[in-house]
Design a protein around this motif. Structure first.
Motif, PDB file in Angstrom:
ATOM      1  N   VAL A  28       0.834  -1.103   0.156  1.00 54.82           N
ATOM      2  CA  VAL A  28      -0.252  -0.035   0.008  1.00 54.82           C
ATOM      3  C   VAL A  28       0.802   1.251  -0.196  1.00 54.82           C
ATOM      4  N   THR A  29       0.376   2.174  -0.808  1.00 55.80           N
ATOM      5  CA  THR A  29       1.373   3.517  -1.059  1.00 55.80           C
ATOM      6  C   THR A  29       0.331   4.376  -0.086  1.00 55.80           C
ATOM      7  N   ALA A  30       0.945   5.139   0.835  1.00 54.28           N
ATOM      8  CA  ALA A  30       0.574   6.282   1.691  1.00 54.28           C
ATOM      9  C   ALA A  30       1.259   7.502   1.710  1.00 54.28           C
ATOM     10  N   SER A  31       0.821   8.566   2.125  1.00 54.37           N
ATOM     11  CA  SER A  31       1.502   9.917   2.260  1.00 54.37           C
ATOM     12  C   SER A  31       1.975   9.971   3.644  1.00 54.37           C
ATOM     13  N   GLU A  32       3.120  10.779   3.612  1.00 54.24           N
ATOM     14  CA  GLU A  32       3.588  10.957   5.008  1.00 54.24           C
ATOM     15  C   GLU A  32       2.475  11.796   5.882  1.00 54.24           C
ATOM     16  N   GLY A  33       2.345  11.276   7.180  1.00 60.18           N
ATOM     17  CA  GLY A  33       1.305  12.044   8.093  1.00 60.18           C
ATOM     18  C   GLY A  33       0.012  11.368   8.126  1.00 60.18           C
ATOM     19  N   MET A  34      -0.265  10.262   7.268  1.00 58.84           N
ATOM     20  CA  MET A  34      -1.429   9.592   7.218  1.00 58.84           C
ATOM     21  C   MET A  34      -1.687   8.749   8.194  1.00 58.84           C
ATOM     22  N   THR A  35      -2.867   8.411   8.621  1.00 56.74           N
ATOM     23  CA  THR A  35      -2.653   7.309   9.781  1.00 56.74           C
ATOM     24  C   THR A  35      -3.101   5.728   8.971  1.00 56.74           C
ATOM     25  N   ILE A  36      -2.835   4.756   9.955  1.00 60.02           N
ATOM     26  CA  ILE A  36      -2.927   3.585   9.295  1.00 60.02           C
ATOM     27  C   ILE A  36      -4.284   3.258   8.589  1.00 60.02           C
ATOM     28  N   LEU A  37      -5.004   3.771   9.437  1.00 55.10           N
ATOM     29  CA  LEU A  37      -6.744   3.784   9.143  1.00 55.10           C
ATOM     30  C   LEU A  37      -6.896   4.264   7.749  1.00 55.10           C
ATOM     31  N   GLU A  38      -6.275   5.606   7.569  1.00 58.77           N
ATOM     32  CA  GLU A  38      -6.797   6.306   6.331  1.00 58.77           C
ATOM     33  C   GLU A  38      -6.023   5.446   5.269  1.00 58.77           C
ATOM     34  N   ALA A  39      -4.809   4.829   5.351  1.00 58.91           N
ATOM     35  CA  ALA A  39      -3.987   4.188   4.447  1.00 58.91           C
ATOM     36  C   ALA A  39      -4.875   2.968   3.961  1.00 58.91           C
ATOM     37  N   ALA A  40      -5.259   2.122   5.158  1.00 56.75           N
ATOM     38  CA  ALA A  40      -6.205   1.107   4.617  1.00 56.75           C
ATOM     39  C   ALA A  40      -7.380   1.542   4.065  1.00 56.75           C
ATOM     40  N   GLN A  41      -7.988   2.561   4.417  1.00 58.02           N
ATOM     41  CA  GLN A  41      -9.378   2.748   3.785  1.00 58.02           C
ATOM     42  C   GLN A  41      -8.964   3.327   2.357  1.00 58.02           C
ATOM     43  N   ASN A  42      -7.895   3.948   1.983  1.00 61.89           N
ATOM     44  CA  ASN A  42      -7.592   4.275   0.616  1.00 61.89           C
ATOM     45  C   ASN A  42      -7.514   3.164  -0.317  1.00 61.89           C
ATOM     46  N   ALA A  43      -6.871   1.959   0.430  1.00 66.77           N
ATOM     47  CA  ALA A  43      -6.528   0.722  -0.428  1.00 66.77           C
ATOM     48  C   ALA A  43      -7.806  -0.170  -0.290  1.00 66.77           C
ATOM     49  N   GLY A  44      -8.886   0.191   0.338  1.00 65.74           N
ATOM     50  CA  GLY A  44     -10.074  -0.525   0.199  1.00 65.74           C
ATOM     51  C   GLY A  44     -10.188  -1.469   1.176  1.00 65.74           C
ATOM     52  N   ILE A  45      -9.420  -1.429   2.234  1.00 63.05           N
ATOM     53  CA  ILE A  45      -9.463  -2.432   3.327  1.00 63.05           C
ATOM     54  C   ILE A  45     -10.176  -1.869   4.554  1.00 63.05           C
ATOM     55  N   CYS A  77      -6.690   4.717  14.155  1.00 60.22           N
ATOM     56  CA  CYS A  77      -7.167   5.995  13.548  1.00 60.22           C
ATOM     57  C   CYS A  77      -6.036   6.969  14.019  1.00 60.22           C
ATOM     58  N   VAL A  78      -5.135   6.638  15.142  1.00 53.92           N
ATOM     59  CA  VAL A  78      -4.426   7.801  15.256  1.00 53.92           C
ATOM     60  C   VAL A  78      -2.623   7.245  15.060  1.00 53.92           C
ATOM     61  N   TYR A  79      -2.327   6.140  14.853  1.00 58.25           N
ATOM     62  CA  TYR A  79      -1.203   5.589  14.465  1.00 58.25           C
ATOM     63  C   TYR A  79      -0.599   5.893  13.191  1.00 58.25           C
ATOM     64  N   LEU A  80       0.372   6.705  13.053  1.00 57.45           N
ATOM     65  CA  LEU A  80       0.966   7.308  11.643  1.00 57.45           C
ATOM     66  C   LEU A  80       1.598   5.912  10.618  1.00 57.45           C
ATOM     67  N   VAL A  81       1.444   6.123   9.452  1.00 54.57           N
ATOM     68  CA  VAL A  81       2.163   5.206   8.557  1.00 54.57           C
ATOM     69  C   VAL A  81       3.662   5.294   8.775  1.00 54.57           C
ATOM     70  N   ALA A  82       4.350   4.408   8.315  1.00 55.00           N
ATOM     71  CA  ALA A  82       6.050   4.380   8.249  1.00 55.00           C
ATOM     72  C   ALA A  82       6.333   3.533   7.306  1.00 55.00           C
ATOM     73  N   GLU A  83       7.530   3.784   6.843  1.00 53.50           N
ATOM     74  CA  GLU A  83       8.026   3.058   5.899  1.00 53.50           C
ATOM     75  C   GLU A  83       8.460   1.552   5.935  1.00 53.50           C
ATOM     76  N   GLY A  84       7.657   0.783   5.379  1.00 55.29           N
ATOM     77  CA  GLY A  84       8.127  -0.781   5.591  1.00 55.29           C
ATOM     78  C   GLY A  84       7.269  -1.429   6.833  1.00 55.29           C
ATOM     79  N   LEU A  85       6.336  -0.535   7.381  1.00 55.17           N
ATOM     80  CA  LEU A  85       5.403  -1.035   8.305  1.00 55.17           C
ATOM     81  C   LEU A  85       4.696  -2.426   7.687  1.00 55.17           C
ATOM     82  N   VAL A  86       4.595  -3.285   8.778  1.00 63.77           N
ATOM     83  CA  VAL A  86       3.876  -4.389   8.235  1.00 63.77           C
ATOM     84  C   VAL A  86       2.527  -4.411   9.182  1.00 63.77           C
ATOM     85  N   VAL A  87       1.171  -4.595   8.586  1.00 55.46           N
ATOM     86  CA  VAL A  87       0.113  -4.343   9.425  1.00 55.46           C
ATOM     87  C   VAL A  87      -0.706  -5.411   9.205  1.00 55.46           C
ATOM     88  N   LYS A  88      -1.350  -5.946  10.396  1.00 59.24           N
ATOM     89  CA  LYS A  88      -2.348  -7.079   9.971  1.00 59.24           C
ATOM     90  C   LYS A  88      -3.770  -6.411  10.642  1.00 59.24           C
TER      91      LYS A  88
END
Ligand code: SF4
Ligand code: FES
Length: 198
Positions: free
Chosen positions: A13-30, A66-77
């Motif tokens: 998943v590609t996200a922008s700096e400052g995005m939360t994991i929730l936002e990144a997931a929602q953008n990816a349809g997860i 919803c508050v944790y920010l994305v980071a390069e290489g993060l692995v999320v389940k």
């Protein structure tokens, strides 16, 4: 703004700096369940239902997406035995307050939560804060707020403001996951500012 590459549920998943994991997931349809999140409101991190498991340096831990920010290489389940068990426990606690909430009931079915695990406390409000924050941040009316603390905490309309502002707004009503808000409004309306003919 730099791009960040992370993995969510095995998907790159590609996200922008400052995005939360929730936002990144929602953008990816997860889909990650939420109860206190709203895209127009500041992150709140109160209900904890959106927690996910992340892997950092070979260790895993739960974070509030919803508050944790994305980071390069993060692995999320977004689902794992640990995530599901914790969400189940959170739901059981919330169901003690609002056992008939359709939103909670649907989530309880998905996570196998027992609505009767804890003694019911007829408060009906799960303190998600959506109504209070919507009224302050979006409607900018400040017609309701939280009063008291801890287990006594509850929402309260400010009659002087609600009498003038709520009729033309009620934007917070559909946000409430338990429908308690509407009941609280009807009560304050009938007690504090009854209209003619009501
Ligand atoms: S009344 Fe509803 S929207 Fe407001 S804090 Fe309680 S559960 Fe949330
Ligand atoms: S949606 Fe993240 S804590 Fe409520």
């Amino acid at each position: 703004m730099s791009e960040i590459l992370l993995q969510i549920d095995g998907k790159q998943v590609t996200a922008s700096e400052g995005m939360t994991i929730l936002e990144a997931a929602q953008n990816a349809g997860i889909v990650i369940p939420t109860l206190c999140h709203h895209e127009k409101l500041e992150p709140y991190g109160a209900c904890r239902i959106c927690l996910v498991e992340i892997e950092v340096g070979g260790w895993t831990r739960l974070v509030v997406s919803c508050v944790y920010l994305v980071a390069e290489g993060l692995v999320v389940k977004t689902r794992s035995p640990k995530v599901d068990k914790t969400r189940k426990g959170i739901l059981e606690l919330l169901l003690a307050h609002a056992p008939d909430s359709p939103q909670l009931t649907a989530l309880a079915e998905e996570y196998g939560a027992d609505r009767n695990r804890f003694e019911h406390v007829a408060s009906f409000c799960i303190h998600c804060g959506l109504c209070v924050r919507y009224c302050a941040e979006v409607a900018e009316k400040h017609a309701l707020g939280f009063v008291d603390r801890g287990i006594r905490k509850e929402i309260s309309f400010i009659p002087e403001i609600a009498a003038k502002e709520c009729d033309d707004c009620k934007g917070c009503f559909p946000l409430c996951p338990t429908s308690y808000l509407q009941a609280a409004f009807v009560l304050v309306e009938s007690l504090a500012f009854p209209r003619n003919g009501k």
